[in-house]
Design a protein around this motif. Structure first.
Motif, PDB file in Angstrom:
ATOM      1  N   THR B 173       0.864  -1.284   0.149  1.00  0.00           N
ATOM      2  CA  THR B 173       0.125   0.078   0.184  1.00  0.00           C
ATOM      3  C   THR B 173       0.985   1.244  -0.149  1.00  0.00           C
ATOM      4  O   THR B 173       1.843   1.299   0.940  1.00  0.00           O
ATOM      5  CB  THR B 173      -0.899   0.193   1.117  1.00  0.00           C
ATOM      6  OG1 THR B 173      -1.657  -1.252   1.382  1.00  0.00           O
ATOM      7  CG2 THR B 173      -1.867   1.258   1.346  1.00  0.00           C
ATOM      8  N   ALA B 204      -0.906   3.570 -12.844  1.00  0.00           N
ATOM      9  CA  ALA B 204      -2.034   2.654 -12.986  1.00  0.00           C
ATOM     10  C   ALA B 204      -1.575   1.128 -13.323  1.00  0.00           C
ATOM     11  O   ALA B 204      -2.154   0.201 -13.018  1.00  0.00           O
ATOM     12  CB  ALA B 204      -2.839   3.213 -14.158  1.00  0.00           C
ATOM     13  N   GLU B 207      -0.919  -0.405 -10.041  1.00  0.00           N
ATOM     14  CA  GLU B 207      -2.291  -0.714  -9.488  1.00  0.00           C
ATOM     15  C   GLU B 207      -2.818  -2.089 -10.153  1.00  0.00           C
ATOM     16  O   GLU B 207      -3.263  -2.850  -9.660  1.00  0.00           O
ATOM     17  CB  GLU B 207      -3.274   0.203  -9.763  1.00  0.00           C
ATOM     18  CG  GLU B 207      -3.144   1.596  -8.644  1.00  0.00           C
ATOM     19  CD  GLU B 207      -4.135   2.699  -8.805  1.00  0.00           C
ATOM     20  OE1 GLU B 207      -4.379   3.526  -9.757  1.00  0.00           O
ATOM     21  OE2 GLU B 207      -5.034   2.602  -7.909  1.00  0.00           O
ATOM     22  N   GLN B 208      -2.761  -2.237 -11.410  1.00  0.00           N
ATOM     23  CA  GLN B 208      -3.164  -3.445 -11.990  1.00  0.00           C
ATOM     24  C   GLN B 208      -2.355  -4.487 -11.562  1.00  0.00           C
ATOM     25  O   GLN B 208      -2.778  -5.794 -11.499  1.00  0.00           O
ATOM     26  CB  GLN B 208      -2.900  -3.252 -13.707  1.00  0.00           C
ATOM     27  CG  GLN B 208      -3.810  -2.596 -14.433  1.00  0.00           C
ATOM     28  CD  GLN B 208      -3.324  -2.485 -15.935  1.00  0.00           C
ATOM     29  OE1 GLN B 208      -2.603  -3.443 -16.451  1.00  0.00           O
ATOM     30  NE2 GLN B 208      -3.870  -1.420 -16.542  1.00  0.00           N
ATOM     31  N   LYS B 212      -1.887  -1.140  -3.991  1.00  0.00           N
ATOM     32  CA  LYS B 212      -3.133  -0.327  -3.311  1.00  0.00           C
ATOM     33  C   LYS B 212      -2.576   1.311  -3.083  1.00  0.00           C
ATOM     34  O   LYS B 212      -1.199   1.226  -2.582  1.00  0.00           O
ATOM     35  CB  LYS B 212      -3.478  -0.666  -2.043  1.00  0.00           C
ATOM     36  CG  LYS B 212      -4.340  -2.223  -2.317  1.00  0.00           C
ATOM     37  CD  LYS B 212      -5.190  -2.443  -1.130  1.00  0.00           C
ATOM     38  CE  LYS B 212      -4.461  -3.206   0.055  1.00  0.00           C
ATOM     39  NZ  LYS B 212      -4.106  -4.775  -0.219  1.00  0.00           N
ATOM     40  N   ILE B 213      -3.457   2.342  -3.203  1.00  0.00           N
ATOM     41  CA  ILE B 213      -2.826   3.577  -3.050  1.00  0.00           C
ATOM     42  C   ILE B 213      -3.844   4.388  -2.215  1.00  0.00           C
ATOM     43  O   ILE B 213      -5.088   4.244  -2.600  1.00  0.00           O
ATOM     44  CB  ILE B 213      -2.676   4.273  -4.481  1.00  0.00           C
ATOM     45  CG1 ILE B 213      -1.680   3.502  -5.029  1.00  0.00           C
ATOM     46  CG2 ILE B 213      -2.324   5.864  -4.318  1.00  0.00           C
ATOM     47  CD1 ILE B 213      -1.420   4.213  -6.762  1.00  0.00           C
TER      48      ILE B 213
END
Lengths: 274, 470
Positions: B173, B204, B207-208, B212-213
């Motif tokens: 994260t 992105a 994230e794929q 987690k952000i």
């Protein structure tokens, strides 16, 4: 994430209260701290000091006067809508200490900022004398809430429509004559804080003010909010926003607050949110 | 035979097509336009495919350079990106902002007798091609380990750590104080050098892969490092950068119109003030702009001021041209766009009008003395050389230091005398168990790729800790 759960209009709709879901911030926030808010992706980041927090509900409360594009945008948001960004708690918390008798002076939306500080000062055992000022009685906010956390409450209006006919400084002078005051906290428009500080300096009474310069990030990264205090440059977002009122360069602060007057007008004129 | 040899030597290094200087200095579009597939393949063919490639040693994150270039030669552009991705989570960024001349390209064997292979251009080409075609071959993610890592800060080092550790199977994260991820890549480096949708696209991709952000979280105030450890994170990486501007402490520095480079660039880039009033954040538009300092940030500020419509932009620097810390390419671009350099000159004070707005600056001329501790010749003031320079906007770009918000809240993390975090140079370990640090918060203000290199080392060390122990 930052959903508005309650919205209230005060002072004939010119001042708006938003209670916002922000559990991480609510868990941490202390009196005197602020948040940066951004309404939507094209919006700007503006600072507002929290008027209240509810740790159980995980909410924070902000109160703002509609003065330009961003506050108009905030004001147009309904319950259930979300802020794009809310960041905090930022800034140093008020140092709450037992001083005996204290005077809390609030003007305009500064009263919202003053509220948690007044409550904090009361909770640590001070006798609190509160002086609130506004242009007229319709623009006065949080009178009842402030009464609850004060031992004595004075109201001043510029037009005499409620309480003392005149400025908060008139009442303050009177109080300082009669009582032995350990601390004065003044929050409101810059001229009000300036004049309060001039009066208390003569009497040598410790005075705290909460400054409201222009901010961008609110984390000490840019220095947009710099103020001169005792001849030194401070960043209000991390070193403040509260400072010793006797050392603040109010004239510089007033000027810096006007930096984007032209742009603020262009932004407001281009906006459909008026 | 002789003819063949001549032909080989004469394949020149590709030239990157660019927007013309007098056009680009009034827009925020990217300056270099990128290579076509034909140009990329021709350039890739110049690579000698060394058995022991020196270029890889010159890359702080050890990208398999001959490997990805070979794939471009073969026309397997998606494969080239996949090869980049094995070692570098941000190839479209690095291809643009790395100082290749002192890294990979500086070591290229072809460069010994001619111009080195344009590795940066090729890296950028592959990453852009993959993004535009949508044909991105993501690397395989290892089996989940069940370990949780918190990465504080989403700048180059944080993104590298996140990319490395997610591939190794950990749960990652990222915590970011701003509303957008990317750190200096989004608030500092301007759109015309690094378009923000490219940073967005690289994030992105992370994230794929499962990263987690959490934006709008200022670690140090919203949550502390200790609380993250209590919340169940097994390791914390601190990559919060050097985000505290330096001012010069000169009289008049608080006049309206004097900005830190951080504020000027944050308003313009992150808040998109160049699109005001479509975006709500304003930025001051000077007619006569002065930039103080001569690093890359100063060049970014100068070129930004020109694009915001300035009539004149001067870079005022106390040393001479040779000592300017900015990349040669940046100085060249700035000069082409009409930026003037006023060298051996130092500001003394700022003047303003009644409303507190900047009107001018007093300067002192300098001469170079003996070399100082940094090895550069020390600038000395020439007595009586004061003169006034008119200006209505000054951007102070003389460096940045460590922001104490996070470290103040976690005193167990040891700091040096400048407030930078003390971390083991080989592993990134701090004095607090379970906490690593890297990038500008450790080194002071440096480069994107050095921050990424530090991230790579810390990620390896964190992986060892999570699988083997401290």
């Amino acid at each position: 994430m930052f959903k508005i759960v309650q919205r209230e209009e005060m002072a004939q709709g010119t001042i708006v209260l938003n209670e916002i879901e922000a559990p991480r911030i609510a868990a941490k926030a202390k009196p005197g701290q602020f948040v940066i808010l951004q309404a939507n992706e094209t919006g700007e980041r503006i600072p507002l000091t929290m008027a209240d927090v509810d740790t159980e509900k995980g909410t924070i409360t902000i109160i703002y006067m509609i003065v330009g594009k961003s506050t108009s945008l905030f004001g147009s948001m309904a319950v259930g809508q979300e802020y794009y960004a809310v960041i905090g708690p930022l800034g140093k918390a008020t140092h709450l200490e037992k001083k005996g008798k204290v005077v809390c002076v609030g003007g305009g939306t500064g009263i919202a900022v003053l509220h948690p500080i007044t409550r904090g000062l009361k909770e640590v055992g001070n006798e609190v004398i509160t002086i609130l000022g506004s242009r007229n009685k319709d623009l006065l906010i949080m009178e009842e809430k402030m009464a609850k956390v004060s031992d004595t409450l004075h109201i001043c209006t510029d037009d005499g429509s409620q309480g003392h006919h005149g400025f908060v400084t008139d009442v303050l002078k009177d109080v300082l004559e009669k009582e032995d005051i350990g601390l004065v906290v003044a929050i409101g428009p810059v001229p009000m804080m300036k004049f309060v500080s001039m009066i208390t300096k003569e009497k040598n009474v410790e005075t705290l003010v909460s400054l409201n310069p222009i901010m961008v990030d609110g984390t000490g990264m840019c220095g947009g909010c710099r103020v001169s205090v005792g001849g030194e440059t401070k960043f209000a977002c991390v070193d403040g926003p509260e400072f010793d009122g006797h050392n603040v360069d109010y004239d510089e602060l007033s000027k810096r607050l006007q930096a984007y007057q032209t742009e603020e007008k262009i932004s407001m004129d281009a906006c459909q949110c008026k | 035979m002789a003819e063949k040899k001549v032909k080989k030597e004469k394949t020149p290094r590709v030239k990157m097509p660019e927007q013309a200087p007098d056009v680009r200095n009034r827009n925020f579009e990217e300056v270099p336009l990128g290579l076509t597939p034909e140009m990329a393949q021709m350039e890739a063919a110049r690579c000698l495919q060394c058995k022991k490639p020196a270029c890889v040693e010159g890359c702080p994150v050890s990208v398999n350079i001959p490997g990805f270039i070979r794939k471009i030669v073969d026309g397997d552009f998606a494969g080239a990106t996949a090869t980049l991705w094995e070692k570098n989570a941000l190839p479209a960024v690095c291809g643009r902002v790395c100082p290749q001349e002192i890294q990979c390209e500086g070591r290229c064997i072809v460069g010994k007798k001619g111009e080195p292979v344009a590795i940066g251009y090729l890296e950028r080409f592959a990453a852009d091609y993959a993004r535009k075609s949508g044909n991105v071959a993501l690397p395989a993610v290892a089996e989940k380990t069940g370990k949780k890592v918190a990465v504080v800060g989403s700048g180059p080092s944080g993104l590298t750590v996140a990319g490395d550790l997610i591939l190794k199977g950990h749960d990652v994260t990222i915590f970011e104080a701003f509303h957008k991820t990317g750190g200096v890549l989004v608030y500092g480096i301007p759109e015309f050098r690094l378009p923000k949708d490219i940073v967005g696209s690289e994030v992105a991709t992370l994230e794929q892969l499962g990263v987690k952000i959490e934006t709008n979280n200022v670690v140090g105030t919203t949550v502390t490092v200790d609380e993250l450890l209590e919340e169940g994170y097994d390791a914390v990486y601190v990559g919060v950068g050097a985000g505290l501007p330096r001012f010069m402490n000169l009289p008049g520095e608080n006049l309206i119109g004097v900005f830190s480079a951080n504020e000027y660039l944050t308003r313009t880039n992150l808040m998109k003030a160049y699109l005001f009033p479509k975006y709500d954040t304003p930025v001051a538009k000077g007619k006569n702009v002065v930039i103080l300092g001569a690093g890359n940030v100063a060049m970014d500020s100068a070129r930004t001021a020109m694009r915001l419509g300035a009539e004149s932009v001067k870079v005022v620097y106390r040393r001479s041209r040779e000592e300017m810390p900015a990349r040669a390419e940046e100085l060249h671009h700035a000069e082409e766009e009409g930026i003037e350099f006023v060298l051996l000159t130092n500001p003394v004070q700022f003047f303003g009008d009644e409303s507190g707005r900047l009107t001018g600056m007093e300067c002192l001329k300098m001469e170079l003395g003996e070399p100082d501790a940094s090895g550069r010749r020390r600038p000395l003031p020439i007595e009586g050389s004061e003169y006034k320079m008119d200006c209505d906007l000054v951007v102070v770009s003389v460096g940045a230091k460590a922001n104490p918000l996070l470290t103040n809240a976690t005193p167990e993390i040891g700091l040096n005398q400048w407030g930078n975090i003390i971390a083991d140079p080989a592993t990134g370990k701090t004095t607090k168990k379970g906490v690593w640090a890297g990038g500008d918060i450790v080194t002071g203000m440096a480069t994107v790729i050095l921050a990424m290199g530090a991230g790579r080392e810390a990620a390896d060390s964190i992986h060892n800790y999570l699988t083997l122990g401290w």
